[in-house]
Design a protein around this motif. Structure first.
Motif, short mmCIF file in Angstrom:
data_model
loop_
_atom_site.label_atom_id
_atom_site.label_comp_id
_atom_site.label_asym_id
_atom_site.label_seq_id
_atom_site.Cartn_x
_atom_site.Cartn_y
_atom_site.Cartn_z
N SER A 1 -6.59 8.95 -4.45
CA SER A 1 -5.98 7.87 -5.32
C SER A 1 -5.03 7.07 -4.38
N LEU A 2 -4.86 7.38 -3.40
CA LEU A 2 -3.71 6.85 -2.32
C LEU A 2 -4.34 5.47 -2.08
N ASP A 3 -3.56 4.43 -1.85
CA ASP A 3 -3.85 3.26 -1.36
C ASP A 3 -3.89 3.09 0.33
N VAL A 4 -4.66 2.87 0.97
CA VAL A 4 -4.42 3.18 2.50
C VAL A 4 -4.79 1.81 3.05
N ASP B 1 -5.85 12.81 -0.63
CA ASP B 1 -5.67 12.06 -2.10
C ASP B 1 -6.55 10.90 -2.19
N CYS C 1 0.88 -1.01 -0.09
CA CYS C 1 -0.13 -0.14 -0.12
C CYS C 1 0.97 1.38 -0.09
N ASP C 2 0.23 2.46 -0.20
CA ASP C 2 1.01 3.64 -0.13
C ASP C 2 1.21 4.06 1.43
N LEU C 3 0.06 4.03 2.02
CA LEU C 3 0.18 4.30 3.50
C LEU C 3 -0.63 3.25 4.29
N ARG D 1 4.50 2.47 1.56
CA ARG D 1 5.72 3.42 1.39
C ARG D 1 5.85 4.26 2.62
N ALA E 1 -6.20 11.06 4.91
CA ALA E 1 -5.17 10.84 3.81
C ALA E 1 -5.96 10.63 2.54
N LYS E 2 -7.15 9.75 2.73
CA LYS E 2 -8.14 9.50 1.44
C LYS E 2 -8.70 10.81 0.75
#
Ligand SMILES: Cc1cc2nc3c(=O)[nH]c(=O)nc-3n(C[C@H](O)[C@H](O)[C@H](O)COP(=O)(O)OP(=O)(O)OC[C@H]3O[C@@H](n4cnc5c(N)ncnc54)[C@H](O)[C@@H]3O)c2cc1C
Length: 464
Positions: free
Chosen positions: A59-62, A57, A35-37, A238, A53-54
């Motif tokens: 598009s972020l994968d959380v 952004d 995932c991103d976060l 990440r 976070a969502k």
């Protein structure tokens, strides 16, 4: 009535978590995922971090992992006082960050409003009531202190309403009340567990992947990101945000900054119309008395009274343990103090009695930082006033992970850290000495002994 008899039917569990709306836990993570976060912790800190976070952004994968169930810990068992203050109250903020207090108050008010707006945006019914809080004096020296706070607050352009005994007792009637200071705007009452469950639902709606019964057990650098071991798998992320509150931090050097302090609460059965009429309380404000060992009390949506606080218990060794959640001697003390405050309610019983761990730090308000070269952020140390401030902490963690300079990361309060607690047995001895001194001050016209005055000079303290 004997104060213990009122406890005979009290169930040893938090009232808020017994709600029929309690959601099913989601399945645990099994195997590896990326995932991103990655957010660790499913209390308010983690939930707000994932949601914001969502929102920042989409598009972020959380991914969010929770070791037990979302909202089971402090976030599902607190008093539900959601305060604008980011500094554990105006007085603590004034003592520590006088130069930036106006800005802290402004950002805190905006944070509280953002919580209210989020509840509306996602249609979260968390029994939100913006009724404010009254700090009550029950001793003459507390009345003087409230006057002093009222003056200091006015100098900062804030507006609190001073109530003399008659005006206060017209709001909420107790023979012990001598006066009060009403913050009408800066505090809301909320159903704590419904807030956590509502945030969980909002996260899921925004595409956050939530795994419950999934404990993060170890962090390690992996390429340009992090590898996080969990109960049955691994997460390659990440960036990582830790919202693990009072539980042992995955970043070991953070651990000496926080100690678990157990706080306890009782819930009465619903008041009848006649019982409610005997105390008034049509304004439904949250109340707290102004002693060092203070009580906090409020109405629930179905007109029960939550009555908590007073004993703040630190157990030698500083462990978080389920068995500490029950403390009959404290429940008995709380019950006795309740009937002294509201003798009109003689005969009412308590239906629930519970406790929970508070993440106390020596400056009483949260601290924030990064580890692993900026790939991991953490926020902890809310010390009993995290219902509102955790949302702010979530924004700070996301700012730090983004390496962004914002109005938040510019603040001294955000950039600095409290002093850590010393190791045992000095830690336990110091906390016990402080508690003994605070109790003595309460019984002695508020006069602080040499020990407390020394701690004051060092900027150290103990609170819940
Ligand atoms: C009895 C009581 C009364 C309170 N009253 C008030 C009040 O009226 N007003 C107020 O502002 N504050 C109050 N507080 C404090 C407030 O509840 C907390 O500050 C707030 O809930 C903290 O939220 P959090 O998400 O940081 O922590 P928590 O709600 O404790 O959540 C942390 C979560 O992280 C999980 N976790 C920990 N480690 C790991 C790991 N390694 N892997 C996976 N998951 C992990 C835990 O299982 C837990 O669910 C009270 C607290 C208590 C205990």
């Amino acid at each position: 009535m004997d104060s213990a008899r009122a406890l005979s039917d009290a169930r040893p569990t938090p009232f808020w978590l017994e709600d029929p709306g309690r959601p099913q836990a989601l399945p645990a993570l099994v195997g590896d995922t990326t995932c991103d976060l990655l957010v660790v912790g499913g209390g308010y800190s983690g939930l707000w971090t994932a949601l914001i976070a969502k929102e920042r952004d989409p598009s972020l994968d959380v991914v969010l992992v929770e070791g037990h169930e979302v909202g089971w810990a402090a976030s599902g068992r607190n008093g539900g006082f959601c305060a604008a203050s980011l500094t554990h109250g105006f007085g603590n903020g004034l003592q520590r960050w006088p130069g930036e207090l106006a800005e802290l108050e402004r950002q805190g008010a905006a944070n509280l409003q953002a919580i209210e707006d989020t509840l509306k945006r996602y249609a979260i019914d968390a029994e939100w009531e913006r009724t404010g809080e009254i700090d009550v004096a029950t001793e003459p020296h507390q009345l003087e202190e409230l006057h002093e706070i009222a003056e200091a607050v006015a100098e900062h352009g804030l507006d609190l309403t001073f109530l003399d005994a008659d005006a206060l007792r017209a709001e909420v009637d107790s023979p012990t009340f001598l006066g009060g200071l009403w913050d009408k705007e800066g505090v809301a009452m909320v159903h704590p567990a419904k807030l956590a469950w509502g945030l969980k639902q909002a996260c899921l709606g925004q595409g956050v992947r939530i795994f419950e019964h999934t404990r993060a057990t170890a962090l390690a650098e992996h390429g340009s990101g992090m590898a996080v071991r969990t109960t049955y798998g691994r997460v390659f992320a990440r960036r990582v945000a830790l919202g693990t509150n009072v539980f042992p931090s995955l970043v070991k050097r953070v651990r000496p900054y926080v100690v678990p302090v157990y706080d306890y609460a009782l819930m009465t059965e619903p008041l009848s119309a006649a019982q409610l009429a005997s105390i008034g309380w049509s304004g439904r404000q949250g109340l707290g008395d102004s002693a060092n060992k203070f009580h906090y009390f409020r109405l629930s949506a179905d007109n029960r009274i939550l009555w908590g606080g007073y004993d703040a218990v630190y157990e030698f060794g500083g462990k978080v343990r389920h068995e500490y959640d029950q403390r009959p001697e404290t429940f008995r003390t709380l019950s006795g103090n309740f009937f002294r405050c509201f003798p009109q309610l003689e005969g009412i019983g308590f239906t629930h009695a519970w406790g929970g761990a508070i993440d106390t730090c020596t400056r009483f308000s949260a601290f924030f930082d990064t580890a692993y070269g900026g790939r991991v952020a953490y926020a902890a140390g809310y010390t009993g006033l995290g219902v509102g401030a955790t949302r702010y902490g979530a924004e700070v963690m996301l700012d730090l992970l983004a390496g962004a300079r914002t109005e938040r990361t510019a603040l001294e309060m955000v950039r600095s850290k409290p002093l850590p607690f010393p190791p045992e047995p000095v830690r336990w001895a110091g906390i016990e000495m402080t508690k003994w001194s605070l109790d003595r001050a309460d019984r002695n016209g508020g006069r602080r002994n040499l020990w407390l005055r020394t701690l004051d000079r060092l900027g150290l303290g103990f609170d819940s």
